[in-house]
Scaffold this motif. Sequence first.
Motif, mmCIF file in Angstrom:
data_model
loop_
_atom_site.group_PDB
_atom_site.id
_atom_site.type_symbol
_atom_site.label_atom_id
_atom_site.label_comp_id
_atom_site.label_asym_id
_atom_site.label_seq_id
_atom_site.Cartn_x
_atom_site.Cartn_y
_atom_site.Cartn_z
ATOM 1 N N LEU A 75 0.902 -1.614 0.341
ATOM 2 C CA LEU A 75 -0.159 0.149 -0.317
ATOM 3 C C LEU A 75 0.426 1.109 0.125
ATOM 4 O O LEU A 75 0.557 1.799 -0.460
ATOM 5 N N TYR A 76 2.137 1.135 0.563
ATOM 6 C CA TYR A 76 2.795 2.240 0.624
ATOM 7 C C TYR A 76 3.448 2.640 -0.217
ATOM 8 O O TYR A 76 4.205 4.018 -0.651
ATOM 9 N N ALA A 77 4.074 1.347 -1.103
ATOM 10 C CA ALA A 77 4.688 1.836 -2.356
ATOM 11 C C ALA A 77 3.554 3.065 -3.294
ATOM 12 O O ALA A 77 4.518 3.032 -4.641
ATOM 13 N N ASP A 78 2.797 3.145 -3.742
ATOM 14 C CA ASP A 78 1.442 3.904 -3.822
ATOM 15 C C ASP A 78 2.251 5.525 -3.782
ATOM 16 O O ASP A 78 2.036 6.093 -2.579
ATOM 17 N N ALA A 79 2.962 5.942 -4.829
ATOM 18 C CA ALA A 79 3.324 7.830 -4.319
ATOM 19 C C ALA A 79 2.160 8.916 -4.187
ATOM 20 O O ALA A 79 2.747 9.521 -4.335
ATOM 21 N N GLY A 80 0.945 8.375 -4.801
ATOM 22 C CA GLY A 80 0.247 9.057 -4.792
ATOM 23 C C GLY A 80 -0.271 10.028 -3.683
ATOM 24 O O GLY A 80 0.377 9.417 -2.918
ATOM 25 N N ASP A 81 -1.280 11.314 -3.540
ATOM 26 C CA ASP A 81 -1.481 12.024 -2.747
ATOM 27 C C ASP A 81 -3.437 12.723 -2.363
ATOM 28 O O ASP A 81 -3.513 13.060 -3.832
ATOM 29 N N PRO A 82 -4.023 11.835 -2.154
ATOM 30 C CA PRO A 82 -5.002 12.085 -2.882
ATOM 31 C C PRO A 82 -5.475 13.353 -1.774
ATOM 32 O O PRO A 82 -6.531 13.326 -2.143
ATOM 33 N N TRP A 83 -5.114 13.716 -1.067
ATOM 34 C CA TRP A 83 -5.433 14.743 -0.184
ATOM 35 C C TRP A 83 -5.758 16.095 -0.841
ATOM 36 O O TRP A 83 -4.561 16.700 -1.213
ATOM 37 N N PRO A 84 -6.811 16.413 -0.510
ATOM 38 C CA PRO A 84 -6.359 17.559 -1.187
ATOM 39 C C PRO A 84 -6.107 19.255 -0.799
ATOM 40 O O PRO A 84 -5.492 19.343 0.553
ATOM 41 N N GLY A 85 -4.696 19.953 -1.555
ATOM 42 C CA GLY A 85 -4.103 20.996 -0.975
ATOM 43 C C GLY A 85 -2.515 20.171 -0.828
ATOM 44 O O GLY A 85 -1.544 20.411 0.185
ATOM 45 N N GLY A 86 -2.486 18.638 -0.769
ATOM 46 C CA GLY A 86 -1.440 17.480 -0.735
ATOM 47 C C GLY A 86 -1.160 17.418 1.224
ATOM 48 O O GLY A 86 -2.304 18.029 2.095
ATOM 49 N N VAL A 87 -0.969 16.151 0.935
ATOM 50 C CA VAL A 87 -1.254 15.658 2.625
ATOM 51 C C VAL A 87 -1.295 16.384 3.980
ATOM 52 O O VAL A 87 -1.868 16.682 5.073
ATOM 53 N N LEU A 88 0.155 17.499 4.004
ATOM 54 C CA LEU A 88 0.448 18.075 4.691
ATOM 55 C C LEU A 88 -0.597 19.312 5.116
ATOM 56 O O LEU A 88 -0.595 19.943 6.051
ATOM 57 N N ALA A 89 -1.088 20.138 3.895
ATOM 58 C CA ALA A 89 -2.238 20.776 3.833
ATOM 59 C C ALA A 89 -3.461 20.721 4.907
ATOM 60 O O ALA A 89 -3.954 21.273 5.474
ATOM 61 N N ALA A 90 -3.773 19.313 4.462
ATOM 62 C CA ALA A 90 -5.247 18.383 3.985
ATOM 63 C C ALA A 90 -5.026 18.402 5.971
ATOM 64 O O ALA A 90 -5.773 18.611 6.565
ATOM 65 N N PHE A 91 -3.799 17.974 6.501
ATOM 66 C CA PHE A 91 -2.937 17.420 8.443
ATOM 67 C C PHE A 91 -4.075 18.887 8.935
ATOM 68 O O PHE A 91 -4.401 19.145 9.740
ATOM 69 N N VAL A 92 -3.208 19.703 8.677
ATOM 70 C CA VAL A 92 -2.796 21.682 9.380
ATOM 71 C C VAL A 92 -4.161 21.613 9.509
ATOM 72 O O VAL A 92 -5.092 22.149 10.355
ATOM 73 N N LEU A 94 -1.687 10.755 10.907
ATOM 74 C CA LEU A 94 -2.117 11.214 12.433
ATOM 75 C C LEU A 94 -3.803 12.083 11.884
ATOM 76 O O LEU A 94 -4.682 12.321 12.658
ATOM 77 N N LEU A 95 -3.712 12.429 10.330
ATOM 78 C CA LEU A 95 -4.306 13.541 9.717
ATOM 79 C C LEU A 95 -6.025 12.379 10.244
ATOM 80 O O LEU A 95 -6.798 13.168 10.326
ATOM 81 N N VAL A 96 -5.854 10.922 9.873
ATOM 82 C CA VAL A 96 -7.140 10.155 9.768
ATOM 83 C C VAL A 96 -7.419 9.716 11.503
ATOM 84 O O VAL A 96 -8.958 10.598 11.409
ATOM 85 N N GLU A 97 -6.131 9.560 12.062
ATOM 86 C CA GLU A 97 -6.584 9.793 13.538
ATOM 87 C C GLU A 97 -7.430 11.213 13.946
ATOM 88 O O GLU A 97 -8.287 10.651 15.071
ATOM 89 N N LEU A 98 -6.953 12.288 13.882
ATOM 90 C CA LEU A 98 -7.587 13.128 14.042
ATOM 91 C C LEU A 98 -9.191 13.571 13.530
ATOM 92 O O LEU A 98 -10.126 14.185 14.423
ATOM 93 N N LEU A 99 -9.324 13.602 12.297
ATOM 94 C CA LEU A 99 -10.714 13.187 11.794
ATOM 95 C C LEU A 99 -11.480 12.409 12.737
ATOM 96 O O LEU A 99 -12.269 13.133 12.718
ATOM 97 N N VAL A 100 -11.713 10.642 12.641
ATOM 98 C CA VAL A 100 -12.708 10.520 13.263
ATOM 99 C C VAL A 100 -12.326 10.724 13.984
ATOM 100 O O VAL A 100 -13.787 10.392 15.073
ATOM 101 N N HIS A 101 -11.733 10.937 15.586
ATOM 102 C CA HIS A 101 -11.841 11.205 15.797
ATOM 103 C C HIS A 101 -12.389 12.678 17.015
ATOM 104 O O HIS A 101 -12.991 12.685 17.396
ATOM 105 N N GLY A 102 -12.224 13.692 16.197
ATOM 106 C CA GLY A 102 -13.026 15.409 15.773
ATOM 107 C C GLY A 102 -14.028 14.796 15.775
ATOM 108 O O GLY A 102 -15.136 15.181 16.556
ATOM 109 N N TRP A 103 -14.549 13.897 14.542
ATOM 110 C CA TRP A 103 -15.634 13.265 14.663
ATOM 111 C C TRP A 103 -16.403 12.512 15.867
ATOM 112 O O TRP A 103 -17.358 13.189 16.688
ATOM 113 N N ASP A 104 -15.947 11.812 16.489
ATOM 114 C CA ASP A 104 -16.552 10.963 18.122
ATOM 115 C C ASP A 104 -16.620 12.553 18.521
ATOM 116 O O ASP A 104 -17.417 12.751 19.738
#
Length: 531
Positions: free
Chosen positions: A333-350, A452-462
């Motif tokens: 899974l990690y071999a996939d170099a794509g970045d599906p996140w809007p604005g890039g993973v770091l911007a989406a994380f912020v 961490l993005l996914v963890e914060l997103l889901v636990h933010g929903w919680d």
Amino acid sequence: MHRDDAAGPTWSIGAVARRTGLPVKVVRHWSDVGIVAPVRRSAGGYRQYDTAGVARLQWARTLRDLGMGLGEIRAALDREGGLLEVATAHAEALEAQIRRLRTHQAVLRAVTRRTTHEGLALMTRTARMSPGERRALVHGFLSDALGDLDVPDFREGLLAAGSGLPEDPTDEQVDAWLELGELVAGEELRAAVRRLGEYAARAGRGVRDPGAEAEMRALTGSWTARVREAMRAGIAADSPAADPVVAGVVAAWLPSRANPDRAVTADGAGARKVLCEQLSAAAEPAVERFWQLLCVLGGRPVPAGIAEEGRWLVTALLANPGPGAREARLEVLYADAGDPWPGGVLAAFVRVQDAVGALVRATRPDRFALPTPCARWTVRDLLDHLVWENIVWGGLAEGAPPVGGHTGDHLGDDHAAAFASAAASARAAFRRPGMLERSFGPAPGRRVVEQLLVELLVHGWDLATALGHDRDLTPDIARAALPVVRELYGGLPRTPGGSLGPERTAPAHAPALDQVAAFLGRSPGPAGCHS
């Protein structure tokens, strides 16, 4: 008082009433039924009582207060030795009554935990059973559950454990009996005992081997200690980090007599499958509770439960079915170099971190005790976890993951400040030059940020659900997250010891983050809770 020097002093009925604390009409009635007799009557026809009569009335009052009937009192006072005999019999009757009252009290206490009419009727029936009827119920249940399985010693061991039900149960044993009655009446225990018996038959465990039993106890102590250490360290059972724990347990299990297949001598998919099947049978929560209740009823020490550790290890075996299997899948899974996140993973994380930070700041301390969609977590527990996630992933990015596991208080007196500090440290670590391309085992740095993005997103929903706030956080990022979480977590076991509950169904029109939460086991309904 009247004084007759020959016969001694006497008292009128009113004076006797004052001396004994009894109403005049009671003294008169007790005189009429023979509890006490006046020694004479006054010139005006009023009853007079002597010292012995007053003493009898005082005794009678004491016995009446203890619940004796007037006939019993009269018999006790009239014949020599009668008081001791009657008091003994009455004490025994009171003990029987107390036992019945204790049972009724236990039933009423249990009613506060159960609301169905069927449950109340069941408890009432079982509470009235004699010791022999209780034994017959347990033996009948076990015989029915095991059926025609060829496990004689296994069967006899169960029946012997169920023979120690007490004739005169304590309060604790009454409670245990009521709970046991419910277990025996339900289908969960019956099915679990049957599965355990079937496994015993397949594995040739029907005949008792004292040496093997002692070895099994030692092995159980060893693997449960390993698992508890992993749990204290915060290692998820369905993560690659659980693989070394599994390998250590398998290495100890392989040469033992607990291994039913002597041809299996090395760690691998075959060994892990056999061990998983064995643990699934042995660590049944319903069976464990059944044994614990039988120990209480038999007056034996109650063994420590291993169901939680068993659930963890079963999940770890399912998630890591062979050495390195989970890590190998993630490498693909990690071999996939794509970045599906809007604005890039770091911007989406912020953006997600900021959205969750706003929820944290909006959480008042008076709401800390509220339940959350995360099973067994309060709002405060969830806030603590959010801080910990920033600490652990930020520390990993810095090359210095925290030591000592996730236990402890990470909030202190100011939860908002604790989150802000941990979040700033994680953000700074992720923004270091080259971080997104660095290797962290099989994962590139961008996957660490993504985790961490996914963890914060889901636990933010919680957290939003628990507080009653809008839970449609960062909708565009949530839409991007759904295929990511399906890819990362789709192969994980949905077991009680795992990170994911059973997948739920979200309405087609539900916000994207509701759909993410439903995939991860949360209920997308108003309460958001899941089992």
